[in-house]
Design an enzyme around this catalytic site. Structure first.
Site, PDB file in Angstrom:
ATOM      1  N   SER A   1     -11.111  36.478  96.820  1.00 31.33           N
ATOM      2  CA  SER A   1     -10.030  36.717  97.926  1.00 31.33           C
ATOM      3  C   SER A   1     -10.413  36.696  99.266  1.00 31.33           C
ATOM      4  CB  SER A   1      -9.277  38.105  97.574  1.00 31.33           C
ATOM      5  OG  SER A   1      -9.872  39.022  97.690  1.00 31.33           O
ATOM      6  N   GLY A   2     -11.654  36.840  99.453  1.00 26.66           N
ATOM      7  CA  GLY A   2     -12.039  37.098 100.777  1.00 26.66           C
ATOM      8  C   GLY A   2     -12.313  38.633 101.188  1.00 26.66           C
TER       9      GLY A   2
ATOM     10  N   SER B   1     -13.990  41.650  95.746  1.00 24.98           N
ATOM     11  CA  SER B   1     -14.570  40.222  94.921  1.00 24.98           C
ATOM     12  C   SER B   1     -15.798  39.767  95.371  1.00 24.98           C
ATOM     13  CB  SER B   1     -13.393  39.251  94.993  1.00 24.98           C
ATOM     14  OG  SER B   1     -13.091  38.982  96.491  1.00 24.98           O
TER      15      SER B   1
ATOM     16  N   CYS C   1       2.155  38.615  88.946  1.00 22.40           N
ATOM     17  CA  CYS C   1       1.190  37.751  89.436  1.00 22.40           C
ATOM     18  C   CYS C   1      -0.142  37.627  88.627  1.00 22.40           C
ATOM     19  CB  CYS C   1       0.950  38.182  90.941  1.00 22.40           C
ATOM     20  SG  CYS C   1      -0.463  37.190  91.680  1.00 22.40           S
TER      21      CYS C   1
ATOM     22  N   CYS D   1       0.901  40.711  96.506  1.00 19.93           N
ATOM     23  CA  CYS D   1      -0.252  39.776  96.305  1.00 19.93           C
ATOM     24  C   CYS D   1       0.154  38.438  96.836  1.00 19.93           C
ATOM     25  CB  CYS D   1      -0.539  39.975  95.026  1.00 19.93           C
ATOM     26  SG  CYS D   1      -2.021  39.446  94.394  1.00 19.93           S
TER      27      CYS D   1
END
Length: 356
Positions: free
Chosen positions: A9-10, A14, A97, A193
RNA sequence: AGGGGUAUAGCCAAGCGGUAAGGCAUCAGACUUUGACUCUGACACUCGUAGGUUCAAAUCCUGCUACCCCUG
């Protein structure tokens, strides 16, 4: 060497996940998802995030890609989100999501890329026994995100890795710092999200017509005006704009929404009217199976709430009735009830009815 | 145009001659991958208005204004 496609995700979670997987000997491929087309001025956070993905991936020496599921997101998550609001309920888009995007098109895309596994930076765990897959709470209880994953099916859990299952958030930050990752100090993302943090009212206003109406107290006496029922949820006190009264001090809380008459019902001071004893939930997902027709376990009615003891009864139509051992405040239709047995997440469903 | 009462921040509301409590709302932070809740902080050089008394007034006096109540 096994291939893992990691949703990156940046963010720091993660990123560290990538390093952990690599250290475990996997061939890690980072995949960034772009699921929301910013039409408003919410300036390019996705681009910023992807830039971080690039830098982290380069640092860790892994390949990275980007994929766009904006269409799927809109069709499968956002439409549901809006529908729920239209019904006066309070949806949780992030649960959807996960089920519909991260463990949907993303999973398929990863498999097509040749992934043996997919991985995400969620704080939770997974285990496998006799062909069944179990979703487990994270070691770091304060960050546990099983609540958002309660709708995952057995297939969706079969080939997933959660590298952060046994790591504290503080440890993740330390690792990122030691590795010199650019996002080591990056603030945790919040908000819906992929859509992110933004002014909720002005955002919703772009999609749903709002109709002003009366705010009345529990006795039906008019006390103010609301700007549209969809902006309020049960138990909410901010944004009502209601001040003091001669009767005494206390805060105003949303107690009920009367869609038919477009009235918002509020209570002053007395929160006991928000307490409930039981609920009815549908869209049940069991991980891996329904334990039995009736059983006792713990449950959460919203994210970051301590688990509560409950008795569960499975009805013939698949819905469940959940009785609380202790009265609960502001249990809200549209939110998920998620069941737990110790470290195991048993699954969950959408709250339809709440009974006092 | 008889009598009585009240006028303090957006809303309630302390204060009763010594230099503006508190609560709610609001705003800003913290917390948080929903929406909330919760927590912390900020928020009246000024007390309807114009004068007067006093070393000193939101607090006492007078006029005016507004609103409320009672009697006509």
């Amino acid at each position: 060497m096994k291939n893992v496609v990691l949703g990156m995700s940046g963010g720091v979670d993660s990123a560290v996940s990538a390093w952990l997987l690599k250290r475990q000997g996997f061939n890690v491929i980072a995949l960034f998802m772009h699921n929301w087309e910013e039409s408003d001025d919410g300036c390019c956070t996705a681009e910023q995030d992807f830039a971080d993905v690039k830098r982290v991936s380069d640092k860790l020496d892994i390949p990275y890609y980007s994929v766009n599921f904006a269409k799927e997101y809109k069709e499968r998550v956002f439409s549901y989100f809006l529908d729920e609001y239209k019904k006066g309920r309070t949806p949780n888009p992030d649960v959807l999501c996960n089920r519909e995007i991260k463990f949907g098109p993303f999973l398929q895309y990863a498999k097509a890329l040749g992934a043996d596994y997919i991985a995400t930076g969620h704080y939770c765990g997974v285990s496998h026994l006799n062909g069944k897959h179990y979703l487990l709470k994270a070691k770091d209880q304060s960050k546990d995100q099983t609540y958002f994953l309660n709708q995952l099916s057995q297939n969706q859990l079969a080939d997933v890795l959660f590298p952060l299952a046994d790591i504290e958030k503080s440890e993740v930050r330390k690792i990122a710092d030691k590795l010199g990752l650019v996002n080591a100090e990056k603030k945790d993302s919040t908000g819906i999200c992929f859509i992110g943090e933004r002014n909720f009212r002005s955002f919703l206003q772009n999609y749903l017509p709002n109709q002003r109406g009366e705010i009345v107290d529990v006795n039906g006496k008019s006390v103010g005006e609301h700007i549209g029922l969809m902006y309020y949820t049960l138990g909410q006190r901010r944004g009502l704009g209601l001040g003091g009264t001669a009767e005494g001090q206390g805060r105003w809380f949303v107690v009920e929404k009367d869609l038919e008459n477009n009235k918002l019902i509020v209570s002053h001071g007395d929160e006991s009217v928000l307490l409930s004893n039981s609920l009815l939930a549908s869209s049940m997902n069991w991980i891996p199976d329904c334990p039995s027709e009736s059983f006792t376990c713990t449950a959460k009615f919203r994210y970051r709430q301590p688990e509560q003891k409950v008795d569960v009864k499975v009805l013939t139509d698949g819905r469940i009735s959940v009785n609380f051992h202790e009265k609960q405040r502001a249990v809200t239709p549209g939110q998920f009830v998620v069941l737990y047995d110790g470290v195991k997440c048993l699954g969950g469903g959408i709250i339809d009815e709440v009974y006092k």
